[in-house]
Design an enzyme around this catalytic site. Sequence first.
Site: not given
Length: 238
Positions: A39-42, A85
């Site tokens: 999934t989104y890493m930030r 997120h």
Amino acid sequence: PAPPFTTSTLQQEASRKLGYGVARTMQIAQKLYENGHITYMRTDSVSLSETAQSDIKQAVSAMFGERYHQTRKFKNKNESAQEAHEAIRPTNAAAATINEAEWQRLYELIWKRAIASQMQGAEMERTTAEIEAVNGGKTAGLRAVGTVVRFDGFLAAYTDHREEEEEDEDSARLPEIRSGETQDKRSIEATQHSTEPPPRFSEASLIKRMEELGIGRPSTYAATLTTLVDREYVKIDK
């Protein structure tokens, strides 16, 4: 178990366990995200969606057994976290490996942490062993303090890295010991301990401190460190 990764904790753990610089960690994480592996890493969120929890439950039950699973919901201790997120996790919990060898080590770290976050706690028994050593009529009393693992729980999947300054002799793992058991002497080693000043910042510990002070966002940590080096404010000792 610890919560699944946020951007900062991923950068810290990749530095400690894999020796990756922050920039390299984020480059690989970007590739993993773009190719649909994670999934989104930030993110600064430690939460998982219900779909992710269900996916991980099936993976844990299949790989370790139902006894090892425990649904957990984590809350962020940082009140300024935006949590737009999810935490960083694999998109498919059943996939412990991926085909891209260059990215596998970081993916495995993310996978293990996410899987472990939904597992039972480990059962540890604190043990003090008193050992009587006799030689030529002289007796010496020896003591060992540590823990014995009764049920490994999440440790079957993932072991957290502990900072060197947090480690002590009391946290050592001991084997199974029975009262009255005879011990064989293998070697004797005398060691000297002395206090030392706090170590200089590494990339990982600096990011941790920045996060504690509320400096920067998940998307800016790598850029901040790059700027510090490029302007020669700091020097990284390889």
